[in-house]
Design an enzyme around this catalytic site. Structure first.
Site, mmCIF file in Angstrom:
data_model
loop_
_atom_site.group_PDB
_atom_site.id
_atom_site.type_symbol
_atom_site.label_atom_id
_atom_site.label_comp_id
_atom_site.label_asym_id
_atom_site.label_seq_id
_atom_site.Cartn_x
_atom_site.Cartn_y
_atom_site.Cartn_z
ATOM 1 N N GLY A 36 0.823 -1.215 0.000
ATOM 2 C CA GLY A 36 0.000 0.000 0.000
ATOM 3 C C GLY A 36 0.849 1.253 0.000
ATOM 4 O O GLY A 36 2.038 1.231 0.325
ATOM 5 N N GLY A 88 0.467 5.461 1.197
ATOM 6 C CA GLY A 88 -0.311 6.480 1.888
ATOM 7 C C GLY A 88 0.156 7.867 1.509
ATOM 8 O O GLY A 88 0.860 8.071 0.513
ATOM 9 N N GLY A 89 -0.238 8.844 2.305
ATOM 10 C CA GLY A 89 0.087 10.220 1.991
ATOM 11 C C GLY A 89 1.553 10.559 2.140
ATOM 12 O O GLY A 89 2.063 11.474 1.492
ATOM 13 N N MET A 90 2.261 9.832 3.017
ATOM 14 C CA MET A 90 3.662 10.147 3.271
ATOM 15 C C MET A 90 4.598 8.988 2.998
ATOM 16 O O MET A 90 5.810 9.192 2.906
ATOM 17 C CB MET A 90 3.836 10.560 4.741
ATOM 18 C CG MET A 90 3.318 11.928 5.094
ATOM 19 S SD MET A 90 3.452 12.219 6.888
ATOM 20 C CE MET A 90 5.192 11.967 7.156
ATOM 21 N N ALA A 91 4.081 7.778 2.858
ATOM 22 C CA ALA A 91 4.976 6.621 2.817
ATOM 23 C C ALA A 91 4.384 5.477 2.018
ATOM 24 O O ALA A 91 3.186 5.435 1.747
ATOM 25 C CB ALA A 91 5.281 6.156 4.247
ATOM 26 N N VAL A 101 4.191 1.205 2.053
ATOM 27 C CA VAL A 101 4.292 0.108 3.011
ATOM 28 C C VAL A 101 4.596 -1.188 2.267
ATOM 29 O O VAL A 101 3.977 -1.496 1.245
ATOM 30 C CB VAL A 101 2.989 -0.042 3.821
ATOM 31 C CG1 VAL A 101 3.122 -1.181 4.836
ATOM 32 C CG2 VAL A 101 2.650 1.256 4.529
ATOM 33 N N LYS A 160 7.243 0.595 6.721
ATOM 34 C CA LYS A 160 6.769 1.839 6.118
ATOM 35 C C LYS A 160 7.982 2.689 5.762
ATOM 36 O O LYS A 160 8.787 3.030 6.622
ATOM 37 C CB LYS A 160 5.860 2.593 7.085
ATOM 38 C CG LYS A 160 5.363 3.937 6.545
ATOM 39 C CD LYS A 160 4.588 4.709 7.598
ATOM 40 C CE LYS A 160 3.213 4.134 7.796
ATOM 41 N NZ LYS A 160 2.383 5.012 8.668
ATOM 42 N N ASP A 192 -6.169 11.919 12.610
ATOM 43 C CA ASP A 192 -6.509 11.401 11.280
ATOM 44 C C ASP A 192 -7.321 10.108 11.401
ATOM 45 O O ASP A 192 -7.084 9.148 10.679
ATOM 46 C CB ASP A 192 -5.233 11.164 10.469
ATOM 47 C CG ASP A 192 -5.510 11.070 8.971
ATOM 48 O OD1 ASP A 192 -6.553 11.585 8.532
ATOM 49 O OD2 ASP A 192 -4.686 10.484 8.258
#
Length: 602
Positions: A17, A19-22, A24, A39, A133
């Site tokens: 996956g 995400g917004g910053m990293a 995984v 991550k 969040d």
């Protein structure tokens, strides 16, 4: 993907996956021999000192949190220019995907999920960490039905200086009004977001939607949500009051702690009386569709940086600062005052509309103070004809639609908007939905997942309307591919059913049978049955009977296919001397024949 090892320890397997910053990855901890999630900060952020500091803060903060409902953080570090965090690897699906697949959840399940999230938040809040969040994408539902809260990527300690910037981070559908305004956040901000999550679980849709993050966030500030029971008539009043109290605009009107909310949810689950006050309501009748209703639109699930409109939270002018609202102003080159930014224009328009709305409402009330109002009857369970007759007898309009229902018989009213008991003016149009009976069971064919990667398997299952639950095990199949599934391919199952499948982690080591002392044939069979190749050698032994294994080259465990050499006894070494002939000394110069002749002569 070329395999990479981080920190000399974590072997990256496959991406699970982004995400917004990293991003995984699933990885193998080569020291503890366990599967973990790693991550890795995205490249565009790795060189940014502020984001790097926030990323490290996430690891330090989350590592100190221990709860069965929080994803465990094992390790973190830096490898070259790459920051990474090592976390517990979870098998399951995120709550957002579950809602998309199944729609509105059972009220008891909604309360159970809410209670477990409260347990996680309670631990974080006691460490002075606000998650900031909370959203379904950050809630993992495990195969046993329990949840774990993920991603403290934008969480912060109470006194962290890392959040003093010009952005409000978070997903607009779930941010609290005070987060939108850029105000100081506390536990009640997470409780608001949790209320939105429970609202979505209970109805299958978010309370506020729009074309972009700003418009949705402004609705969080200015609009009241449609009562969830109007979207899901099966939702009972107690749970609705709990959800709407979490979503109060004023933090002081919400549950004040996660523990308080959890106790209330647990009381509801136990069937005890729930003492929760009625939530703030819209003055007057609720129009069809509700105050916060908008056309449903699909927005990005990723956390995004949402610019905070300057002025909405009055963050530029602080009490006692001695700075007036025009302190940063001045004349522009054209002789006028410097214009404000786009955010100030938005804030001004919102404020003006709010004032106009108040004035318009007052004027409307004054002009229509003599208008006749009626109480909307509750027509749930009525036939369409009975409901229409009842509503029209009160001079109310009727609008009909239809849908499937497991609770109401075909032809009965399964929902109505507005709900019974509300006061509306004569002529108001009431929308009733007529049941078409239970929804026909839709079936689908289970696809063949064997030989597919995890990503390919999930795509096939999604296209077939099925939910996948993956596990891992050693197998001779190619690493990272599916080698087992249930139900089998080709079976017809109900849409939304779960298909479990197992992904190969490659051939694992197996125990080597100890065959020392066994007969040759027995030893050969035992080793070959265990998956090993066998090489045989033979030697004489005065201690081990012929045909019995004296020794083997490997013990313990090894990869299947490894060659094991076994040494088998030939029995005692045979005597090569002639019977009845005395053995001569190695130094004797004569032969046995000469001795016989000498003896005869004597």
């Amino acid at each position: 993907m070329q395999q990479q090892v981080l920190g000399g320890r974590y072997l990256l397997k496959d991406k699970v996956g982004t995400g917004g910053m990293a991003t995984v990855y699933r990885a193998q901890d080569q020291v503890l021999n366990r599967t973990v999630a790693v991550k890795i900060m995205l490249p565009q952020y790795a060189g940014d000192a502020t984001f790097a500091a926030r990323f490290k803060q996430e690891a330090q903060a989350a590592a100190g949190l221990s709860s069965p409902y929080i994803v465990g953080v094992y390790d973190w570090g830096k490898d070259g220019d790459t920051y990474y965090i090592v976390m517990e690897y979870l098998r399951g699906t995120d709550l957002k995907s579950g809602i998309r697949s199944h729609g509105a959840l059972d009220p008891k399940k909604v309360a159970q999920i809410g209670s477990q999230i409260c347990a996680a938040l309670s631990v974080a809040h006691k460490h002075e960490i606000i998650h900031r969040d909370i959203k379904p994408q950050n809630i993992m539902v495990l195969p046993d039905g329990n949840i774990k809260v993920m991603d403290f990527g934008i969480a912060r300690a109470k006194n962290s200086h890392l959040t003093q910037d010009n952005n409000v981070l978070g997903t607009a559908h779930y941010v609290s009004p005070e987060q939108t305004r850029g105000q100081e956040l506390g536990p009640t901000s997470d409780i608001y977001s949790l209320g939105v999550v429970m609202y979505e679980c209970a109805t299958g849709q978010v309370p506020f939607d729009g074309d972009d993050a700003i418009s949705v966030a402004l609705k969080q500030v200015n609009e009241l949500p449609v009562p969830p029971s109007q979207l899901n008539p099966n939702l009972d009043a107690d749970l609705e009051r709990i959800i709407l109290r979490c979503m109060e605009k004023d933090p002081a009107n919400r549950f004040q702690t996660a523990d308080e909310l959890r106790q209330t949810l647990n009381a509801y689950l136990a069937g005890r009386q729930v003492d929760v006050p009625e939530p703030t309501r819209v003055i007057g009748a609720v129009p069809a569709g509700g105050a916060g209703a908008t056309e449903t639109r699909v927005m990005s699930d990723q956390t995004q940086a949402m610019a905070r409109p300057a002025g909405i939270g009055n963050t530029a002018v602080r009490s006692g600062s001695g700075m007036s609202s025009s302190a940063s102003g001045g004349a522009d080159p054209y002789g006028g005052k410097k214009k404000g930014g786009k955010g100030k224009i938005v804030a001004g328009v919102v404020a003006a509309l709010a004032i106009i709305g108040v004035i318009a409402f007052a004027a409307f009330s004054a002009l229509n103070s003599g208008a006749k109002t009626v109480t909307v009857p509750n027509v749930l369970g009525y036939t369409q004809e009975e409901a229409t007759e009842e509503l029209r007898s009160l001079n109310l309009g009727v609008k009909t639609s239809s849908g499937y229902s497991d609770e109401y018989e075909e032809g009965e009213v399964m929902s109505q908007t507005p709900s019974g008991g509300l006061q509306v003016e004569e002529g108001y149009e009431v929308e009733i939905q007529i049941s078409r009976g239970p929804e026909p069971i839709k079936t689908t064919t289970v696809p063949d997942l064997k030989g597919r990667t995890r990503e390919e398997a999930e795509k096939l299952l999604e296209e077939a309307g099925l939910v996948g639950v993956a596990s891992e095990a050693s197998n001779d199949a190619e690493e990272g591919t599916v080698f087992e599934q249930s139900p089998a391919e080709g079976e017809e199952v109900e849409e939304g059913s779960t298909v479990t499948y197992t992904v190969s982690t490659g051939p694992g080591t197996v125990s080597i049978p100890n065959v020392v002392g066994d007969g040759e044939n027995s030893a050969l069979g035992a080793l070959e049955d265990a998956g090993f190749s066998v090489s045989r050698e033979y030697e004489y032994s005065s201690r081990v009977d012929a045909g019995v294994v004296i020794s083997q080259s490997l013990t313990g465990s090894a990869m299947p296919g490894t060659t094991i050499t076994i040494t088998i006894s030939r029995g005692p070494e045979p005597d090569t001397s002639t019977p009845d002939t005395p053995a001569t000394s190695p130094d004797s110069p004569t032969t046995g024949e000469d001795e016989e002749e000498s003896a005869g002569a004597a």
